[in-house]
Design a protein around this motif. Structure first.
Motif, PDB file in Angstrom:
ATOM      1  N   ASP A   1      40.141  35.023  37.488  1.00 50.03           N
ATOM      2  CA  ASP A   1      39.319  36.151  37.964  1.00 50.03           C
ATOM      3  C   ASP A   1      39.699  36.631  39.355  1.00 50.03           C
ATOM      4  O   ASP A   1      39.608  37.838  39.655  1.00 50.03           O
ATOM      5  N   MET A   2      40.150  35.728  40.237  1.00 43.52           N
ATOM      6  CA  MET A   2      40.414  36.126  41.619  1.00 43.52           C
ATOM      7  C   MET A   2      41.911  36.310  41.906  1.00 43.52           C
ATOM      8  O   MET A   2      42.317  37.317  42.487  1.00 43.52           O
TER       9      MET A   2
ATOM     10  N   ASP B   1      43.908  38.447  38.343  1.00 40.01           N
ATOM     11  CA  ASP B   1      43.387  39.821  38.193  1.00 40.01           C
ATOM     12  C   ASP B   1      43.702  40.681  39.415  1.00 40.01           C
ATOM     13  O   ASP B   1      43.932  41.892  39.298  1.00 40.01           O
ATOM     14  N   ASN B   2      43.724  40.058  40.583  1.00 34.34           N
ATOM     15  CA  ASN B   2      43.978  40.817  41.811  1.00 34.34           C
ATOM     16  C   ASN B   2      45.429  40.711  42.282  1.00 34.34           C
ATOM     17  O   ASN B   2      45.776  41.232  43.339  1.00 34.34           O
ATOM     18  N   GLY B   3      46.269  39.996  41.536  1.00 32.81           N
ATOM     19  CA  GLY B   3      47.675  39.861  41.906  1.00 32.81           C
ATOM     20  C   GLY B   3      47.889  39.107  43.198  1.00 32.81           C
ATOM     21  O   GLY B   3      48.855  39.360  43.919  1.00 32.81           O
ATOM     22  N   ASN B   4      47.018  38.176  43.505  1.00 38.61           N
ATOM     23  CA  ASN B   4      47.080  37.412  44.753  1.00 38.61           C
ATOM     24  C   ASN B   4      47.951  36.175  44.535  1.00 38.61           C
ATOM     25  O   ASN B   4      47.477  35.111  44.138  1.00 38.61           O
TER      26      ASN B   4
ATOM     27  N   THR C   1      33.128  37.613  32.240  1.00 41.05           N
ATOM     28  CA  THR C   1      34.522  37.841  32.600  1.00 41.05           C
ATOM     29  C   THR C   1      35.426  36.942  31.752  1.00 41.05           C
ATOM     30  O   THR C   1      34.990  35.931  31.197  1.00 41.05           O
TER      31      THR C   1
END
Length: 607
Positions: A74-75, A78-81, A301
């Motif tokens: 999720d973090m 999804d955020n490409g981090n 999610t």
């Protein structure tokens, strides 16, 4: 094949008529708590380390799914981090390292804990059995005692080495997973865990059957061990009557029934795991269906769903293990029932708390209106009063069942009189310390027992602190030194169990040496020369005189030629004293003793 054999053998019919004593009882938690008391000595060092190590590995297992689903998916994804993802991978690797170390420590210490508890329990049971009275051994076979000390305690090993810590770990895991699931998604959690009440209801129905099955396994193992013990000890009788085939058939029946009981118990226990797996399938189906619906609705999610999936996979694992653990508890309870049955057995002959020491014994024995019965149906001694003066040689004669051995047993306080009192030097035996009493008495039986070990160790048995010179001197006095010196290693010769490498006469000579070395004030010879041939008996008469010199001696003998020099001869019949006196007095009286002597003399003449 086993079934056919059982039907053909008459011995096996007798076996199958044996009543099954397995009974239905509720799970006895008090008994389980009592069993867990054996953990107390290790509750400050070993147990805490094992628990802490278990908590470390459990926490890691609970944290990783949350990190993977909620953080990685999720973090980070999804955020490409990418940085967060790398940090997460390193963090999870470190957590798994901690988990690995925790598991290693847990396994080491739970095994150490289990082995120590089993050692303590076996030592406690053996020590307790050693101090039980003769009545207990009259009722229990050697095989049933061995089963409890070995098999039943061994069956508790898994409980103490893995079971207790694993049970705690699985309960923590299960409760934590349920809490986490409801925190992540109450709706999905409620849908998934709804299967648990149904599963619990069905599983409780299996418990009674499973527990009874393991009870029957223990009962059958006891019978198998009893038969094995009896067969091995009686092998010479079996072979002399050519009953090997019948004995093998009987064993086949006992062994077959033991196999059948194990099969039944394991089959019933094995039903639980497939049932859990089926429940797992239903739970997974609910997760996929309802979870997909919630994702489409936007109330869940993908990361949370993935975390749910990981936890659901972990959720059924502890449930399955708890089912196996319950089976293990049932086995442990069945075994512990039998162990505590022995531990709760109280000796019939008890030493008083304020028991008096017994020192400087002169050997004055009195029977004051003594009555004794082994059971309610037959009185062995009926209102017996007699006196044995210090240093006196007293012979007990009479037909089988007249009460001779019972008198010897009461003097050694293997039993207590039903009425009246037995006294030594004016003191009731019930008032003195048992160890002090028995250190003053040596008993030589017809079937003397020789322990595994050396000749030296067997003679020294009654007095462990005796020097080698004292052992050899005792053997010389009774005439045992001559045959011992002929053995390959002399006094260091290893004798097998029950001394089978020695003749009956040689074993008896060793028992005389053992009795002499103990230096008692009272000696009981219970048919002690019955296994010795006449020639050997003549050789040891002088030795016996030296053995009995200055000591109160009680001689039980059917061979009346061995007791004619006794100071007092007591003739017994059905628990009563018919007459007493020395040989000449009784012969002149022409009573029962006279008849016994005449009948033996006539029998010898006919030979």
């Amino acid at each position: 094949m086993a079934t056919e054999t059982k039907q053909q053998s008459p011995h096996l019919k007798r076996f199958h008529y044996t009543q099954d004593v397995a009974v239905d009882k509720p799970f006895n938690w008090q008994q389980m708590v009592r069993l867990l008391q054996y953990l107390k000595p290790y509750s400050k060092k070993i147990l805490p380390i094992a628990i802490i190590a278990m908590l470390v590995s459990t926490i890691v297992r609970l944290v990783v799914p949350i990190l993977v689903g909620r953080v990685a998916i999720d973090m980070a994804i999804d955020n490409g981090n990418t940085n967060l993802l790398i940090q997460l991978v390193v963090g999870i690797a470190i957590l798994y390292l901690f988990s690995y170390i925790g598991n290693m420590v847990r396994i080491k210490y739970v095994n150490l804990l289990g082995q120590n508890v089993i050692y303590d329990l076996r030592r406690h049971l053996f020590s307790h059995v050693q101090h039980l009275s003769n009545r207990f051994f009259d009722k229990k076979s050697a095989g049933s005692i061995i089963v409890r000390i070995m098999n039943d305690i061994n069956s508790l090993q898994e409980l103490f080495t893995n079971g207790i810590i694993n049970l705690l770990m699985d309960i923590i895991m299960l409760v934590s997973i349920i809490v986490i699931l409801f925190v992540l998604s109450p709706q999905l959690a409620a849908a998934v865990v709804i299967i648990i009440p149904i599963m619990f209801y069905i599983s409780t129905k299996l418990r009674k059957n499973i527990r009874r099955s393991w009870q029957q396994v223990r009962i059958q193992q006891s019978r198998l061990n009893s038969h094995l013990n009896e067969s091995i000890q009686g092998i010479r009788i079996t072979q002399s009557f050519a009953q090997e085939r019948e004995n093998t058939e009987f064993f086949e029946g006992v062994n077959s029934d033991n196999f059948d009981r194990w099969q039944t118990a394991t089959r019933k226990s094995a039903m639980f795991r497939p049932f859990v797996e089926m429940s797992n399938a239903f739970g997974t189906a609910i997760l996929l269906g309802f979870g997909a619906f919630l994702i489409i609705q936007g109330s869940l999610t993908v990361g949370t769903f993935f975390t749910f999936a990981l936890f659901i996979g972990m959720f059924w694992e502890p449930i399955s293990r708890l089912g196996q653990m319950y089976n293990q508890l049932l086995m442990a309870m069945s075994a512990s029932e039998r162990i505590f049955e022995f531990l709760d057995e109280e000796p019939n002959v008890k030493e008083k708390e304020d028991a008096l020491p017994l020192n400087d014994v002169s050997g004055h024995i009195e029977f004051d209106n003594v009555q004794f019965a082994y059971d309610d149906e037959r009185i062995a001694l009926d209102d017996i009063s007699l006196e044995m003066k210090p240093g006196q040689s007293v012979a007990l004669v009479g037909h089988t069942g007249s009460g001779k051995t019972t008198i010897a047993n009461l003097i050694s306080r293997f039993y207590d009189p039903t009425k009246g009192a037995v006294k030594i030097d004016g003191t009731d035996l019930r008032d003195v310390k048992l160890d002090d009493l028995r250190q003053q008495i040596s008993v030589v039986l017809q079937d003397t027992f020789i322990f595994s070990g050396t000749i030296m160790e067997n003679i020294r048995f009654g007095r462990p602190d005796a020097s080698d010179e004292e052992v050899i001197d005792a053997a010389k006095v009774v005439g045992a030194d001559e045959f011992i010196q002929r053995l390959a290693d002399g006094y260091e010769t290893e004798v097998e169990e029950r001394g089978n490498i020695l003749s009956a006469g040689e074993r008896q000579l060793l028992s005389f040496a053992r009795a002499l070395l103990a230096d008692p004030r009272i000696i009981i010879l219970d048919e002690a020369t019955a296994s010795i041939d006449t020639e050997t008996e003549v050789k040891i008469q002088d030795a016996l005189k030296r053995l009995l010199e200055g000591r109160t001696s009680i001689i039980i003998a059917h061979r009346l030629s061995t007791i004619r020099d006794s100071d007092n001869i007591i003739v017994l019949e059905n628990g009563h004293i018919l007459e007493q006196g020395n040989h000449d007095e009784l012969m002149a009286h022409g009573g029962e003793y006279y008849g016994l002597v005449r009948s033996q003399f006539q029998a010898l003449e006919q030979m």
